[in-house]
Design a protein around this motif. Structure first.
Motif: not given
Length: 723
Positions: A434-437, A439-440
């Motif tokens: 996912s995009e959030e993962e 970025k993290n």
């Protein structure tokens, strides 16, 4: 059913307006393009391609501004109402559908149709083109006039330059027996210059020119000779009347000559030879040593400027590709043609892109190339050698050789390699997360890069993050970045605001401090500069990772790793393998003690003759100064003056422009030395030439006095006691 003549009449007028506005835009764009292109050609030497580009841009811009294709029939009807009172402001009725009109409007529309059908379509659109067309014609005339004037001026300048080549600064002293003369100079064919004639004995010619002297005398003379550089005679041939003389000579070097008529020498005349220089090669791109890092295109944008006196006939690139390592290095040579037409031009600008993959190069290979050029005289010239290397990721990521030798670099410096592998892994797995993962993970890699950068800072004496990679500080980041974006931009602005007006910060820029943290390291200045460069690359990689752009961070991570490996090599202590071959020993001569063939160390002292000549020149200067003060001449003065004249003659044969005036004045001074007073200007000119020959003297070491020697001994004695 009402007639539609009026509607067709208005539609025809609309098409005329559209066409006339398009022609107007064309005229304005062409006018501006012609003027701009003419100026560019006159001052910058560009071609007419610039005119096409400027015209297209201007025509598109003017058309977009005018929008003549949007002219509507309603706008044309308003023009008809203003220009033709007969329609009674009712021309718009003929454009409306019949079912939308009332009975009175239909009657008025029929009346307008009759009026318009009886009139010719207006010529107002054509009348507005008179001004733009006249401006365009004026621009064309101006461009032609400037081109004609520029060409005429260039031709006049060239003709004047060739005609007046070799014009003396002062008026020549021509022998009284000479009634007329013509000197014809025929340059070599490769120069492209025509033969020229002059009525001056001083001449300037191209190297290898054929010079012909044709001299007429007022009375017959028995002999006439050209004396070149006081040591070579060229006899002139005469017709039966002994009053017309001629001679030809190929001129290859500068010098001077005299005309000897019946044993009587004339004044000195200058011969200046213009050498034919080889092609001048200037490479403006790339740099002489360049490296193609990871992520950069594997190509070279070559930019070369070639200049020659008379013309260039050939130019090419000689390239050598080196691949492999150690004893397995292989070399491949290739000649690359330049993508330009060479037809004996004097100046050529070359812009060419060389794709390294097409040459068979791969990461880790190196390219060595230089430019060869040949002028129309056959002279060859070549540029310096340029080096281009492609960075090898395999070499950077390898661990071979890390534990060899003495490694002064800490072990955790090599974690940059792990960061690169993690970044590449993140890019491969991006599609499945996912995009959030994503970025993290990218942000976490940025944090790891930051920690590694901070560890480096300790080896530069920086115990905290101050002034590392752009001036971010941990404390300021913790205090001011809350509530802001995670990159610390607000903290950076606050830091700049605090520094403004800080007296101590301003003094730190110019003060000389002995306790700065940066100097409290064990690194050499060169290693320290490279370590700073590594920090800058790490900071840029961290910035890209923190902004979720790991693809853009990879080139900076690779460059930081390359700098690190280079830093490790520089800090490693090792002894290189060397071989030494001694000369073979002859057993029959060993231990014989024969020294007759052994020459001692000889120190050449070539300054003896030079010192003697300088002594003569200095004595001559002193004699000339005494003569200026009115003192009588001494018996041995004439011999010294003759020696000085010989030295001036030798110097004038090499550089006549510098010493020929002094040699002429020397001749006049010698003629009046005993029985007359030489003119002051001749003495001054001779002194100037002698001073140029002497030049600047070097400081001569002198022996110290006895008192100074005792003081020196005492000084060294005190030094020995302190040790």
């Amino acid at each position: 059913m009402r007639s539609s003549e009026g509607k067709y009449w208005i539609e025809g007028l609309r098409r005329r307006w559209i066409f006339s506005d398009a022609v107007k835009a064309f005229c304005f764009a062409a006018t501006a393009a012609i003027i701009s292109a003419t100026v560019a050609m006159h001052f910058l030497g560009t071609g007419w391609k610039a005119f096409v580009l400027i015209f297209l841009l201007l025509f598109a811009g003017i058309s977009a501004w005018m929008k003549y294709w949007n002219i509507s029939s309603a706008q044309v009807s308003r023009f008809v109402d203003d220009q033709f009172p007969e329609v009674e402001q009712s021309s718009w009725l003929v454009l409306e559908p019949e079912e939308n009109l009332s009975l009175l409007q239909r009657l008025q529309a029929d009346r307008v149709n009759k009026v318009l059908s009886a009139k010719k379509i207006s010529d107002a659109p054509w009348k507005q083109l008179v001004g733009p067309v006249l401006v365009l014609v004026a621009a064309i005339a101006l461009s032609y006039g400037l081109s004609f004037i520029s060409q005429s001026n260039r031709s006049i300048t060239d003709s004047i330059t060739e005609k007046n080549a070799g014009m003396p600064v002062v008026k020549e002293n021509i022998p009284a027996e000479v009634s007329g003369f013509v000197i014809t100079i025929t340059p070599p064919a490769y120069t492209g210059k025509q033969a020229r004639s002059q009525q001056q004995f001083s001449l300037t010619a191209e190297t290898g020119s054929m010079v012909k002297w044709a001299i007429k005398t007022s009375l017959p003379v028995q002999s006439m000779v050209l004396l070149l550089n006081d040591n070579e005679s060229v006899p002139l041939k005469s017709a039966d009347n002994k009053s017309t003389w001629s001679a030809s000579r190929l001129i290859a070097k500068s010098g001077f000559y005299q005309i000897v008529l019946n044993g009587k020498k004339s004044d000195y005349y200058q011969m200046e030879v213009t050498p034919d220089l080889p092609v001048a090669i200037r490479i403006t791109n790339p740099a002489q040593h360049s490296t193609i890092d990871i992520g950069q295109p594997q190509q070279i944008d070559l930019k070369v400027l070639l200049n020659d006196d008379y013309g260039i006939t050939d130019a090419s690139i000689s390239a050598t590709m080196a691949s492999g390592k150690g004893e397995a290095v292989s070399f491949k040579e290739k000649k690359i043609a330049l993508q330009t037409n060479i037809h004996n031009q004097r100046s050529i600008q070359i812009s060419q892109r060389i794709l390294l993959r097409e040459l068979g190069m791969k990461p880790g290979d190196e390219l060595y190339f230089y430019i060869n050029a040949k002028d129309n005289h056959g002279q060859l010239s070549r540029s310096d050698t340029y080096f281009v290397s492609i960075q090898d990721t395999t070499e950077l990521m390898s661990l071979a050789g890390i534990d060899n030798g003495v490694n002064l670099v800490p072990e955790y410096f090599r974690s940059q390699r792990q960061l690169i592998m993690d970044t590449e892994k993140l890019l491969k797995e991006k599609a499945g997360m996912s995009e959030e993962e994503f970025k993290n993970k990218s942000n976490n890699l940025g944090i790891d890069q930051k920690m590694l950068r901070l560890r480096y800072g300790k080896f530069l004496g920086e115990e905290e993050e101050t002034n590392i990679g752009g001036g971010h500080a941990d404390e300021k980041e913790g205090k001011h970045a809350e509530g802001k974006d995670e990159h610390g931009h607000e903290a950076e602005q606050h830091a700049e605001a605090v520094e403004f007006g800080n007296t101590q910060a301003i003094m730190d820029q110019y003060a000389h401090k002995h306790d700065t943290s940066e100097d409290a390291t064990f690194f050499e200045p060169e290693l320290k500069a490279q370590l700073k460069a590594t920090l800058n690359e790490m900071w840029t990689a961290e910035l890209r990772l923190r902004t979720y752009e790991p693809q853009q961070a990879l080139p900076f991570e690779y460059k930081a790793l390359r700098l690190l490996k280079d830093l490790q090599q520089k800090s490693r202590a090792y002894v290189a393998k060397t071989t030494f071959k001694t000369s073979p020993i002859k057993p029959e001569k060993r231990l014989t003690g024969e020294l007759k063939e052994v020459n001692g160390v000889q120190t050449s002292r070539s300054g003896g003759a030079g010192n003697k000549s300088v002594t003569v020149l200095k004595a001559t200067l002193a004699m000339l100064e005494n003569k200026k003060e009115g003192l009588p001449a001494m018996p041995g003065d004439l011999g010294v003056l003759l020696q000085a004249q010989q030295q001036l003659s030798a110097a004038a044969s090499n550089t006549p422009a510098k010493y020929l005036d002094a040699l002429k004045s020397t001749k006049k001074v010698l003629a009046l030395w005993k029985n007359g007073n030489p003119q002051a200007r001749d003495i001054a000119a001779m002194q100037k030439g002698l001073s140029l020959l002497i030049g600047a003297e070097l400081a001569v070491p002198v022996q110290l006095s006895a008192r100074s020697s005792e003081l020196t001994k005492s000084y060294f004695k005190q030094l020995n006691r302190m040790q």
